[in-house]
Design an enzyme around this catalytic site. Structure first.
Site, PDB file in Angstrom:
ATOM      1  N   TYR A   8     -44.717  60.336  93.606  1.00 60.92           N
ATOM      2  CA  TYR A   8     -43.684  60.937  95.100  1.00 60.92           C
ATOM      3  C   TYR A   8     -45.213  61.830  95.648  1.00 60.92           C
ATOM      4  O   TYR A   8     -45.827  61.073  96.173  1.00 60.92           O
ATOM      5  CB  TYR A   8     -43.364  61.641  94.182  1.00 60.92           C
ATOM      6  CG  TYR A   8     -42.055  62.279  95.212  1.00 60.92           C
ATOM      7  CD1 TYR A   8     -40.345  61.403  96.013  1.00 60.92           C
ATOM      8  CD2 TYR A   8     -42.645  63.521  96.522  1.00 60.92           C
ATOM      9  CE1 TYR A   8     -40.587  62.227  97.234  1.00 60.92           C
ATOM     10  CE2 TYR A   8     -41.975  64.245  96.805  1.00 60.92           C
ATOM     11  CZ  TYR A   8     -40.517  62.946  97.200  1.00 60.92           C
ATOM     12  OH  TYR A   8     -40.141  63.522  98.629  1.00 60.92           O
ATOM     13  N   ALA A  16     -28.108  66.533 110.278  1.00 58.07           N
ATOM     14  CA  ALA A  16     -27.376  67.704 110.385  1.00 58.07           C
ATOM     15  C   ALA A  16     -26.074  67.334 109.647  1.00 58.07           C
ATOM     16  O   ALA A  16     -25.446  68.177 109.197  1.00 58.07           O
ATOM     17  CB  ALA A  16     -27.073  68.177 111.660  1.00 58.07           C
ATOM     18  N   LEU A  36     -34.700  65.541 109.088  1.00 61.80           N
ATOM     19  CA  LEU A  36     -34.007  64.144 108.936  1.00 61.80           C
ATOM     20  C   LEU A  36     -35.051  63.262 107.324  1.00 61.80           C
ATOM     21  O   LEU A  36     -36.151  63.516 107.278  1.00 61.80           O
ATOM     22  CB  LEU A  36     -35.279  63.319 110.338  1.00 61.80           C
ATOM     23  CG  LEU A  36     -34.485  63.491 111.545  1.00 61.80           C
ATOM     24  CD1 LEU A  36     -35.119  63.135 112.996  1.00 61.80           C
ATOM     25  CD2 LEU A  36     -33.321  63.612 111.740  1.00 61.80           C
ATOM     26  N   GLY A  72     -26.551  66.492 103.061  1.00 64.21           N
ATOM     27  CA  GLY A  72     -27.941  66.801 102.269  1.00 64.21           C
ATOM     28  C   GLY A  72     -27.831  68.543 102.571  1.00 64.21           C
ATOM     29  O   GLY A  72     -26.945  69.458 103.312  1.00 64.21           O
TER      30      GLY A  72
END
Length: 396
Positions: A234, A48, A138, A51
């Site tokens: 990616y 939290a 996360l 970002g």
């Protein structure tokens, strides 16, 4: 103390409390200006403090007057040594939330651990009763499995063949070629363990077993797809396997929540400057070009703009939650517009150390990067001495 940015590679080792506070206030003011959202009232944000997670907490609180509990793993300050930016962000958020009469409490610790989960469940039970939105955001590169005790580390590598392409050192502006060797099967397994959906399921199972989820509760995790330019390293690399697992996990969780009318979604978000993305080869150059194009088109968004639109136009839209053919919420729609990607692809071929200042937005990238740590924020006197030790009012 007078605080200046101190760099080690792509990491800033210091953070400015006043700059971080102003960043948070700016995001809060944006949400207030956009008007109320008929959204969640009791929100748990796992991850939290920076970002998209921080933006989700701000949007919930100041867009929907929600009570929020934030989970994060941040470093407090010590005399002569600054806290991590997420610590200062949270202190600023809670100060503003409490002044507005909003419930806001936080837990600082390893969100992957059973201890933090149990502490969170106890706090929800005591203070809020149930949760109607769980944000899972996360971004840790390391996870210790609480069941086995084994520590897993994620890696950023291609699968099958070496990856070669351009990248930029955003500090110097030098555009160079980079080569990354392919991963092993163990690398894939470790990255999925850290960044896949296993921990998300553990959180949701624990909340449901403790009867802490309200009827029709939503849970949302954040992901990224990106363009063909970056997919080898990616989306088709180790991180992509983890994101595939995360996205598949949404269906597993939805099945588990069906009896309470709950649902799990993965939101595919836009490429933005974060501490994590700054360390990924190729991404800084791509974002520099993307920013240039999207700003010229008038469709550029930062974290707070993305999440406000996600809540207003997707998650809490009166017309339902739109998804793609894989069940994902697509808030990267402006980034992935054909005309935007076509322009970025042309600029990519032209990008050199000499041309980048004109064809890209490297200055915008650098400003956003330093903003993450509370530097280069408008209205802050960085020559003024500030108190580095700041308390988080609702820290449990």
């Amino acid at each position: 103390m007078i605080i200046e940015p101190r760099m080690r590679g792509f990491i800033c080792l210091t953070a400015h409390p006043k700059g971080c506070e102003q960043n948070v206030i700016n995001q809060i003011n944006y949400i207030k200006a956009k008007g109320k959202i008929d959204g969640p009232k009791r929100v748990l944000v796992i991850g939290a403090s920076t970002g998209f997670g921080l933006a989700s907490r701000i949007t919930s609180a100041f867009g929907s007057d929600a009570s929020t509990i934030g989970i994060f793993f941040e470093k407090p300050a010590a005399p002569g040594k600054t806290a991590s930016p997420g610590w200062y962000n949270t202190a600023a958020f809670e100060k503003q939330a409490h002044e507005a009469g909003l419930y806001a409490k936080s837990i600082n610790g390893d969100a992957f651990s059973n201890e933090v989960k149990e502490k969170t469940f106890a706090l929800i039970k005591e203070d809020l009763g149930q949760i109607d939105l769980v944000i899972y955001s996360l971004a840790s590169p390391v996870r210790t499995d609480p069941t086995t005790g084994i520590t897993h580390r994620s890696v950023l590598k291609p699968i099958g063949a070496p990856f070669k392409n351009k990248t930029v050192d955003f500090h110097t502006g030098n555009v160079t070629e980079i080569s990354i060797d392919p991963c092993t099967e163990q690398d894939i397994e470790n990255t999925v363990k850290v960044m896949g959906g296993e921990d998300w399921v553990m959180w949701m199972d624990g909340l449901k077993e403790a009867n802490l989820l309200a009827p029709n509760a939503l849970t949302v995790a954040y992901s990224y797809i990106g363009p063909a330019l970056t997919e080898a390293v990616y989306r088709k690399g180790t991180i992509g396997r983890a994101k595939d697992h995360l996205e598949a996990t949404a269906f597993t969780i939805s099945d588990k929540l069906a009896d309470i009318g709950g649902k799990a979604y993965v939101s595919v978000n836009k490429a933005l400057v974060t501490q994590a993305s700054s360390a990924i080869p190729v991404i800084p150059l791509y974002i520099s070009l993307l920013y240039k194009v999207m700003k010229e088109e008038g469709i550029h968004e930062g974290c707070i703009e993305q999440i406000q639109r996600l809540f207003q136009d997707r998650l809490y839209s009166t017309s339902g939650i739109p998804t793609d053919d894989k069940g994902r919420v697509r808030i990267d729609d402006w980034e992935m517009r054909e005309d935007v990607q076509a322009k970025v692809a042309v600029l990519w071929e032209e990008a050199t150390t000499e041309s980048l200042p004109a064809i890209g937005d490297l200055e915008g990238y650098k400003t956003d990067f330093f903003n993450l740590f509370g530097f280069k924020v408008g209205g802050i006197n960085y020559e003024e001495s500030v108190e580095e030790i700041v308390e988080i009012a609702g820290l449990q």
